[in-house]
Design a protein around this motif. Structure first.
Motif, PDB file in Angstrom:
ATOM      1  N   ALA A  62      32.429  73.309  37.674  1.00  0.00           N
ATOM      2  CA  ALA A  62      31.541  71.930  37.709  1.00  0.00           C
ATOM      3  C   ALA A  62      32.583  71.250  36.501  1.00  0.00           C
ATOM      4  O   ALA A  62      33.300  71.855  35.808  1.00  0.00           O
ATOM      5  N   LEU A  63      32.289  69.873  36.556  1.00  0.00           N
ATOM      6  CA  LEU A  63      33.178  68.993  35.766  1.00  0.00           C
ATOM      7  C   LEU A  63      32.086  68.397  34.773  1.00  0.00           C
ATOM      8  O   LEU A  63      30.876  67.764  35.197  1.00  0.00           O
ATOM      9  N   THR A  64      32.667  68.237  33.363  1.00  0.00           N
ATOM     10  CA  THR A  64      31.909  67.339  32.372  1.00  0.00           C
ATOM     11  C   THR A  64      32.373  66.129  32.568  1.00  0.00           C
ATOM     12  O   THR A  64      33.373  65.612  33.411  1.00  0.00           O
ATOM     13  N   LEU A  65      31.859  65.093  32.163  1.00  0.00           N
ATOM     14  CA  LEU A  65      32.123  63.835  32.079  1.00  0.00           C
ATOM     15  C   LEU A  65      33.510  63.475  31.416  1.00  0.00           C
ATOM     16  O   LEU A  65      34.345  62.676  31.939  1.00  0.00           O
ATOM     17  N   ASP A  66      33.959  64.220  30.421  1.00  0.00           N
ATOM     18  CA  ASP A  66      35.273  64.205  29.942  1.00  0.00           C
ATOM     19  C   ASP A  66      36.338  64.722  30.855  1.00  0.00           C
ATOM     20  O   ASP A  66      37.249  64.088  30.828  1.00  0.00           O
ATOM     21  N   ASP A  67      35.811  65.991  31.538  1.00  0.00           N
ATOM     22  CA  ASP A  67      36.694  66.429  32.607  1.00  0.00           C
ATOM     23  C   ASP A  67      37.028  65.421  33.548  1.00  0.00           C
ATOM     24  O   ASP A  67      38.275  65.235  34.009  1.00  0.00           O
TER      25      ASP A  67
END
Length: 378
Positions: A62-67
């Motif tokens: 999954a992706l964080t917003l930072d990612d």
């Protein structure tokens, strides 16, 4: 706007095998008659970023917003680097290019949304166009797909209008096949009827991913791995039974639907690597042939472009699946098969700057013609 200005198209497809750059000259103010590619080259991704993008395409993690923000920046830098290298390799200055048309890198493409009714449909391409314009000093047009999706369309395929402009022939039913990670068809009726187009499902994407996982090679060169295996008929039928293949056009898809977990769900677990590769190749060829026969049974000529043109085993399988149809590369028509898509995004950038629509509602299902993309001044 100069009638013979140069435009630079950039795209990285669903296989994430590199960034294609094409510098194109159009011969009139609408860019509809002829297009001459002045330069074309594929530039590699930075290895760690490429691996991350491939993994995301195969549903890994999954992706964080930072990612997400970091990926948007790193992808843009990759595109900007490719543009600058293309200019240098072509011996051109940035001032000689009217605009960049940047497709970006697709992370997700779900035009019908999770519910399948289109209310929450979206498509996501990363590669911050402001950063590309800043890095290159060239006006950049980008984010072409979302306006079509907002108008109720699939946002794909977007190149049938260019295919029609360059490859239509009166009196002969033709089809143009893009063999990227996903296959898509453009139908060009010889009687002047409406152009249609749609995605057919996997082309190279599943084969590339399976080959990379089991051999470490980015793709199956000349179809050698597939040629060393045998088609597993039962597995092939399980894969072909996916309901998506029976959906009527307009339709589009991506790696978020056809990925290795999807393949894995159909495996028994004891299949030979080469047999699965042979089966995935057969899946690509047969689903393309099925779709073409259903949508335009009188097709006389299939003109192929994209990286899959170089897979001799795949092109043979297509020809075998389509007896009576001439299957040939777009090179036979003066269009380098490796750069037709990149040329298309140069063309779409020009359409946007001329205030002309870039989509075909008969292809995407949108409510009407729309001017696509956003403009990011240098």
């Amino acid at each position: 706007m100069a009638a013979h200005a140069l435009y630079l198209g950039l795209i990285s497809g669903t296989s994430v095998d590199g960034i294609d750059a094409a510098i194109v000259q159009f011969d009139d103010d609408h860019g509809l008659c002829r297009a001459a590619m002045r330069f074309g080259r594929t530039y590699p991704w930075e290895a760690a970023l490429q691996a991350r993008l491939v993994a995301l395409g195969q549903q890994a993690g999954a992706l964080t917003l930072d990612d997400l923000g970091e990926l948007d920046t790193r992808i843009a830098d990759g595109f900007a680097d490719a543009a600058c290298r293309a200019l240098a390799d072509a011996g051109l200055a940035a001032s000689e290019v009217a605009a960049i048309g940047s497709h970006g890198q697709t992370l997700r493409h779900r035009p019908l949304g999770r519910g399948g009714d289109g209310r929450d449909g979206f498509t996501l391409q990363l590669g911050d166009p402001s950063r590309i314009a800043e890095r290159t000093g060239i006006l950049t047009v980008a984010d072409f797909r979302r306006r079509d999706v907002a108008a109720g369309g699939h946002g794909a395929p977007l190149l049938p209008a260019l295919h029609a402009a360059l490859l239509h022939a009166d009196g002969e039913d033709r089809a143009v096949l893009n063999l990227g990670g996903i296959g898509n068809l453009t139908l060009l009726p010889g009687d002047g009827a409406a152009v249609r187009g749609f995605d057919t499902g996997p082309a190279n994407g599943l084969m590339d991913a399976w080959c990379q996982r089991h051999t470490g090679a980015a793709f199956d060169r000349d179809g050698a791995l597939a040629a060393g295996g045998r088609v597993d008929a039962a597995l092939l039928e399980r894969l072909r039974a996916d309901p998506w293949f029976a959906l009527p056009p307009p339709k589009s898809t991506g790696r978020d639907q056809f990925h290795l977990d999807w393949v894995g769900a159909a495996l028994r677990g004891d299949e030979a690597v080469a047999d699965v590769q042979a089966t995935l190749l057969a899946l690509s060829a047969l689903t393309i042939a099925d779709a073409l026969r259903a949508a335009q049974p009188g097709t006389a000529r299939l003109i192929a472009c994209g990286g899959g043109v170089h897979n001799a085993a795949l092109t043979r399988a297509l020809a075998d699946a389509l007896p009576g149809v001439t299957v040939e590369s777009s090179a036979a028509h003066g269009l380098d098969p490796d750069y037709v898509e990149a040329m298309g995004f140069a063309w779409l950038a020009r359409r946007t700057l001329l205030g002309l629509p870039g989509n075909l509602p008969s292809v995407t299902g949108a409510a009407g013609p729309r001017i696509l993309g956003g403009i990011y001044p240098a």
